[in-house]
Design an enzyme around this catalytic site. Structure first.
Site, PDB file in Angstrom:
ATOM      1  N   HIS A 126      41.552 -36.467 -37.222  1.00  9.94           N
ATOM      2  CA  HIS A 126      42.812 -36.992 -37.724  1.00  9.94           C
ATOM      3  C   HIS A 126      43.491 -35.855 -38.474  1.00  9.94           C
ATOM      4  O   HIS A 126      43.001 -35.390 -39.501  1.00  9.94           O
ATOM      5  CB  HIS A 126      42.565 -38.168 -38.653  1.00  9.94           C
ATOM      6  CG  HIS A 126      43.823 -38.723 -39.247  1.00  9.94           C
ATOM      7  ND1 HIS A 126      44.885 -39.136 -38.473  1.00  9.94           N
ATOM      8  CD2 HIS A 126      44.208 -38.912 -40.534  1.00  9.94           C
ATOM      9  CE1 HIS A 126      45.850 -39.569 -39.249  1.00  9.94           C
ATOM     10  NE2 HIS A 126      45.472 -39.446 -40.506  1.00  9.94           N
ATOM     11  N   ASP A 142      42.172 -40.063 -31.758  1.00  9.60           N
ATOM     12  CA  ASP A 142      42.447 -40.231 -33.183  1.00  9.60           C
ATOM     13  C   ASP A 142      42.367 -41.711 -33.541  1.00  9.60           C
ATOM     14  O   ASP A 142      43.057 -42.539 -32.944  1.00  9.60           O
ATOM     15  CB  ASP A 142      43.839 -39.669 -33.485  1.00  9.60           C
ATOM     16  CG  ASP A 142      44.216 -39.720 -34.950  1.00  9.60           C
ATOM     17  OD1 ASP A 142      43.457 -40.276 -35.762  1.00  9.60           O
ATOM     18  OD2 ASP A 142      45.292 -39.196 -35.290  1.00  9.60           O
ATOM     19  N   SER A 149      49.811 -37.530 -40.455  1.00  5.91           N
ATOM     20  CA  SER A 149      49.526 -38.936 -40.710  1.00  5.91           C
ATOM     21  C   SER A 149      50.800 -39.659 -41.168  1.00  5.91           C
ATOM     22  O   SER A 149      51.828 -39.581 -40.498  1.00  5.91           O
ATOM     23  CB  SER A 149      48.387 -39.037 -41.730  1.00  5.91           C
ATOM     24  OG  SER A 149      47.844 -40.319 -41.772  1.00  5.91           O
TER      25      SER A 149
END
Length: 550
Positions: free
Chosen positions: A469, A440, A214
């Site tokens: 994710h 995602d 991320s």
């Protein structure tokens, strides 16, 4: 209480002063730091972790401002799980970051090393850390400990709450500036990347390995841009595109979260015999909005969390399904229980599991400090109102929720960098391994492609149809074995072109009505028990309730 116009004027003036005095994004990051300047030392001691006794903890002094390396210091909290392989088979430290901006990485050494074969896990020193200003690092920045307390104003602008949200967001930015003006301008991704190099120096390592997911992909790629000769191996999982502005990234998220919500509704519709929410996706989505409408006039008790579950808390409970579809059975049960059984317990339990706030505002200061100052954000509410209405027309599930989450950037007292985030070219980097799912919602697929294009040495692994994710460590051998091989000996997928390897997605969860535990006969203060029997759901740091990248 000052008027909204007065609050906006004050914040705009503060921003102008900050711009004139140099308190802007990048003000602390332009100059190279001499090797060892302002360098703290590591003194390791036991973390007293009964589950993983070998874990060691330490605090590291780092400069507040890397442009003034001998000036004031703050402390970074870190831990390590030391390598146990013979000296000749050790591969050095691997720094770990789960995203945010600002999420703690202290859970990662034990967890990730535990997912790997012993020969690979034992070869590395696994290093977790709390980014500056967050969690166990010192100081822990808190702007408004009660910012996320329930019941918050409705997110939907049609409900007439925009003035309340503007006042709330402007007040938050003012609170941050009032207490943390000395640190907030120095909490950017670049500052955190320089902290990583301080960690490297303190470890005495000429090079580091890195895994980030991320926002951690932005952190890792920024570190690689600043210190390419200090990178040995790097893995980026669920990737933030290197050139897109944070404002535009949020719009991509809105559209992808709508797709994931539509997918949830289609899944629940196929399971009408379980949930009784309707036999087509449109009817399931109508059921969702029916519950949200009811909560506007009759919010649900959030116990054991404080406050009530109104429409804002309800939306927060459900958007997490875009991160992790293993939450879908709990989400569908919450709707079904409310509508078909007049039972609010599944909704309360889901809220406490996925959306209830912590003791303070968590990593939200770090989120704003990075995102609001790494790009120039629109400062005009009229622009936001018109632009976001266009997005909401095609992505109504998440747009206004996401807009208000980011609204403090409209008032942030430190000007965003007109040049944008650090330009990533990959010059001098060794081969980098990239992982990206096509569905995602938090870091959309375009980001993975853009990062591969920016890093000439990279190999991109795509999970076609995947929606998690952060896609590693869900039991997908195609993905996990690729990661393992790279850490073991640097092996990379052989494919050429933009996509070096594709992997299949995991199957959707089995529909099950997740029955709440019996209501206790007497009121007590213990937390609600988990929904039971629980549909298989991996609950660890990768599935945060509030991911900074939302």
């Amino acid at each position: 209480m000052p008027s909204m116009r007065k609050v906006i004027a004050l914040l705009s003036a503060a921003a102008a002063v900050a711009a004139l005095t140099g308190a802007s994004a990048g003000a602390s990051t332009g100059a190279a730091v001499p090797e060892g300047a302002g360098q703290g030392k590591l003194v390791w001691s036991s973390c007293s972790d009964t589950t993983t006794p070998a874990l060691q903890c330490a605090l590291l002094d780092v400069p507040v401002d890397y442009g003034d390396p001998h000036g004031p210091k703050i402390k970074i909290k870190l831990n390590r799980l030391p390598a146990t392989a013979p000296e000749g088979k050790r591969q050095g430290p691997i720094l770990l970051n789960p995203g945010g901006p600002g999420d703690s990485g202290l859970w990662m050494p034990a967890y990730i090393s535990g997912q790997l074969p012993k020969d690979v896990a034992s070869a590395y020193d696994w290093i977790g850390f709390d980014p500056r200003g967050t969690n166990g690092s010192e100081p822990h920045v808190i702007c408004d400990a009660h910012y996320f307390d329930a019941e918050r104003p409705d997110y939907q602008v049609s409900q007439g709450t925009s003035k309340s949200w503007l006042k709330k967001a402007a007040g938050y930015a003012a609170d941050c500036a009032a207490n943390w003006s000395w640190l907030l301008p120095h909490m950017t991704t670049v500052d955190n990347a320089r902290d990583m190099d301080s960690i490297r120096r303190a470890l005495g390592a000429p090079k580091i390995n890195f895994y980030g997911g991320s926002w951690g992909t932005s952190l890792g790629s920024t570190y690689g841009q600043l210190f390419p000769t200090h990178v040995r191996r790097m893995v980026l999982d669920s990737i933030v595109g290197p050139t897109i502005s944070w404002y535009d990234h949020n719009i991509l998220q809105d559209k992808e979260h709508q797709r994931r919500f539509d997918a949830f509704a289609a899944w629940a519709a196929k399971a009408d015999s379980v949930y009784h929410l309707g036999t087509d996706a449109a009817t399931v989505e109508k059921a969702y909005h029916q519950v949200e409408t009811a909560l506007r006039t009759d919010p649900v008790d959030a116990a054991p969390a404080s406050g009530k579950i109104g429409p804002a808390e309800f939306e927060d409970t459900f958007y997490g399904g875009g991160y992790n579809f293993l939450r879908w059975p709990q989400m569908a049960t919450a709707l079904s229980g409310y509508l078909t059984r007049h039972d609010t317990r599944p909704l309360s339990i889901a809220y406490n599991r996925y959306a209830a706030p912590g003791a303070d505002d968590g990593t939200f200061p770090a989120y704003n400090a990075a995102q609001c100052t790494e790009n120039a954000w629109p400062r005009d509410w009229e622009f936001w109102k018109k632009d976001q209405a266009k997005v909401n027309a095609v992505a109504p599930f998440y747009t206004y929720n996401n807009m208000w989450y980011n609204a403090a950037c409209m008032f942030w007292p430190y000007q965003g960098n007109p040049a944008g985030r650090t330009k990533i070219t990959g010059k001098g980097l060794p081969p980098v391994l990239l992982f990206q799912a096509t569905e995602d919602a938090a870091t959309p697929y375009e980001g993975g492609l853009a990062m591969h294009d920016a890093l000439p040495t990279s190999k991109l692994v795509v999970q076609t149809g995947g929606s998690f994710h952060e896609i590693l460590f869900h039991g997908n051998a195609c993905l996990d074995d690729t990661f393992t091989a790279y850490l073991r000996d640097g092996s990379l997928p052989k494919g050429g072109g933009r996509i070096a390897k594709t992997c299949a997605p995991e199957p959707e969860p089995t529909p099950v009505y997740v029955t709440p535990p019996p209501t206790p006969a007497t009121k007590n203060t213990t937390p609600a028990a988990p929904l039971s029997p629980t549909a298989p759901e991996a609950v660890h740091g990768l599935f945060r309730t509030v991911d900074g990248l939302r």
